[in-house]
Design an enzyme around this catalytic site. Structure first.
Site, PDB file in Angstrom:
ATOM      1  N   GLU A  95      38.485  29.817  43.151  1.00  0.00           N
ATOM      2  CA  GLU A  95      39.138  30.486  42.006  1.00  0.00           C
ATOM      3  C   GLU A  95      38.442  31.795  41.615  1.00  0.00           C
ATOM      4  O   GLU A  95      39.083  32.690  41.069  1.00  0.00           O
ATOM      5  CB  GLU A  95      39.177  29.550  40.794  1.00  0.00           C
ATOM      6  N   HIS A 114      37.182  34.071  43.688  1.00  0.00           N
ATOM      7  CA  HIS A 114      37.803  35.088  44.554  1.00  0.00           C
ATOM      8  C   HIS A 114      39.249  35.355  44.107  1.00  0.00           C
ATOM      9  O   HIS A 114      39.694  36.509  44.069  1.00  0.00           O
ATOM     10  CB  HIS A 114      37.848  34.606  46.008  1.00  0.00           C
ATOM     11  N   LEU A 137      37.618  30.685  50.221  1.00  0.00           N
ATOM     12  CA  LEU A 137      38.016  31.177  48.897  1.00  0.00           C
ATOM     13  C   LEU A 137      38.023  30.073  47.837  1.00  0.00           C
ATOM     14  O   LEU A 137      38.328  28.918  48.126  1.00  0.00           O
ATOM     15  CB  LEU A 137      39.414  31.800  48.976  1.00  0.00           C
TER      16      LEU A 137
HETATM   17  P1  AMP Z   1      31.443  36.129  48.506  1.00  0.00           P
HETATM   18  O1  AMP Z   1      32.591  35.619  49.307  1.00  0.00           O
HETATM   19  O2  AMP Z   1      30.530  35.060  48.006  1.00  0.00           O
HETATM   20  O3  AMP Z   1      30.720  37.262  49.208  1.00  0.00           O
HETATM   21  O4  AMP Z   1      32.059  36.779  47.189  1.00  0.00           O
HETATM   22  C1  AMP Z   1      33.047  37.755  47.270  1.00  0.00           C
HETATM   23  C2  AMP Z   1      33.285  38.329  45.900  1.00  0.00           C
HETATM   24  O5  AMP Z   1      33.695  37.289  45.010  1.00  0.00           O
HETATM   25  C3  AMP Z   1      32.020  38.955  45.288  1.00  0.00           C
HETATM   26  O6  AMP Z   1      32.379  40.142  44.581  1.00  0.00           O
HETATM   27  C4  AMP Z   1      31.547  37.880  44.355  1.00  0.00           C
HETATM   28  O7  AMP Z   1      30.785  38.360  43.263  1.00  0.00           O
HETATM   29  C5  AMP Z   1      32.863  37.313  43.865  1.00  0.00           C
HETATM   30  N1  AMP Z   1      32.660  35.954  43.363  1.00  0.00           N
HETATM   31  C6  AMP Z   1      32.044  34.915  43.990  1.00  0.00           C
HETATM   32  N2  AMP Z   1      31.985  33.843  43.177  1.00  0.00           N
HETATM   33  C7  AMP Z   1      32.556  34.213  42.006  1.00  0.00           C
HETATM   34  C8  AMP Z   1      32.786  33.549  40.757  1.00  0.00           C
HETATM   35  N3  AMP Z   1      32.431  32.288  40.544  1.00  0.00           N
HETATM   36  N4  AMP Z   1      33.411  34.239  39.779  1.00  0.00           N
HETATM   37  C9  AMP Z   1      33.787  35.523  39.960  1.00  0.00           C
HETATM   38  N5  AMP Z   1      33.602  36.214  41.104  1.00  0.00           N
HETATM   39  C10 AMP Z   1      32.990  35.557  42.121  1.00  0.00           C
END
Ligand code: AMP
Length: 285
Positions: free
Chosen positions: A35, A37, A33
């Site tokens: 910021e 997330h 995780l």
């Molecule tokens: P992940 O763990 O990469 O599959 O991401 C999980 C969720 O967090 C997804 O909906 C991503 O779009 C969101 N997410 C990842 N990075 C960011 C970020 N920098 N800003 C906002 N949401 C994010």
């Protein structure tokens, strides 16, 4: 905060909460995780009675030769970061619990999944839509939050939820960036200091293209050329795609308007970074 590993136990927890009349917000992630997330978790906490975070590095959304084995995993670290946001349950199943022997269903969405990340990562979105469908069935949320960082994924999930008549509100949340502009990503942990510095060219190129379009340059080819030239300054950069698309259809456009999004995927060594920006919106300072 509870950690649940068994899908059936998770589903029973959610159904019991719903029987009590409580609403459930859900944030699906692959963990490690940051910021970005946490911003989704805080927004979910405000919008529902209960908050569920899933952490599952989903094997079916990784292609052969991608980083499934090396993807960072640290549940203790994630629990420590998630707790202060008010998460009620971390759902963290194993791959065999999600895909037991005999598992035979795939959710496939056509159209939106075909370009951009779908073109360079064969089968990726089938893995995403299948796992998110399963997670929705297990967690039974009324609300699910996704980041605009994965712009195409958010569009795909919205369409899937609508096409399948799932009674779930999909909330898209802004991209969270480091103070120097780099979009936060679990994959940033792969970058050496040198590659991280070169990776700043993505946000820099988006910033420049956004400024040029807001100053009146609406020709997509000219803006894309500007982006290619900026990223081309970095010796390790190899562009996977660089496109300006209509935000809902994800079809390429030749003239920029308020619905135009610039989407980038660029390799720095073996690390692939993605980023995007709605061009006519001011780029965050
Ligand atoms: P992940 O763990 O990469 O599959 O991401 C999980 C969720 O967090 C997804 O909906 C991503 O779009 C969101 N997410 C990842 N990075 C960011 C970020 N920098 N800003 C906002 N949401 C994010």
């Amino acid at each position: 905060m509870e950690i649940i590993r068994c899908p059936l136990q998770m589903q029973q927890w959610s159904l019991a909460e719903r029987r009590q009349g409580r609403t459930i917000a859900f944030v699906p992630t692959m963990g490690y995780l940051h910021e970005g997330h946490l911003s989704l978790l805080r927004a979910g906490r405000q919008r529902a009675d209960r908050l569920v975070l899933s952490i599952f590095v989903n094997p079916t959304q990784f292609g052969a030769g991608e980083d499934f084995d090396s993807y960072p995993r640290d549940l203790d670290r994630d629990s420590t970061l998630a707790q202060p946001t008010g998460v009620d349950v971390i759902f963290s199943p194993s791959a065999p619990q999600m895909y037991p022997p005999g598992f035979a269903t795939q959710v496939h969405l056509s159209g939106l999944t075909e370009g951009l990340c779908g073109a360079s990562r064969a089968g990726h979105f089938d893995g995403v839509t299948t796992v998110v469908s399963k997670l929705f069935g297990i967690v039974q949320p009324q609300l699910a939050l996704f980041g605009q960082k994965d712009f195409q994924q958010l569009a795909v999930i919205r369409q899937m939820t609508s096409d399948l008549n799932l009674p779930i509100e999909i909330v898209g949340m802004p991209i969270v960036r480091e103070s120097d502009g780099l979009a936060m990503s679990s994959r940033n942990s792969y970058l050496t200091a040198e590659l991280r510095q070169q990776g700043l060219s993505l946000s820099d190129a988006l910033r420049q293209a956004s400024a040029a379009s807001r100053q009146g340059q609406r020709d997509a080819a000219v803006l894309l050329d500007l982006v290619h030239r900026r990223i081309g300054q970095e010796p390790a950069a190899r562009i996977d795609y660089c496109e300006i698309c209509q935000a809902q259809t994800l079809q390429p456009v030749s003239q920029v308007d308020a619905q135009s999004v610039l989407l980038l995927a660029v390799y720095f060594g073996t690390t692939r970074l993605i980023d995007n920006h709605l061009l006519l919106q001011p780029f965050p300072a």
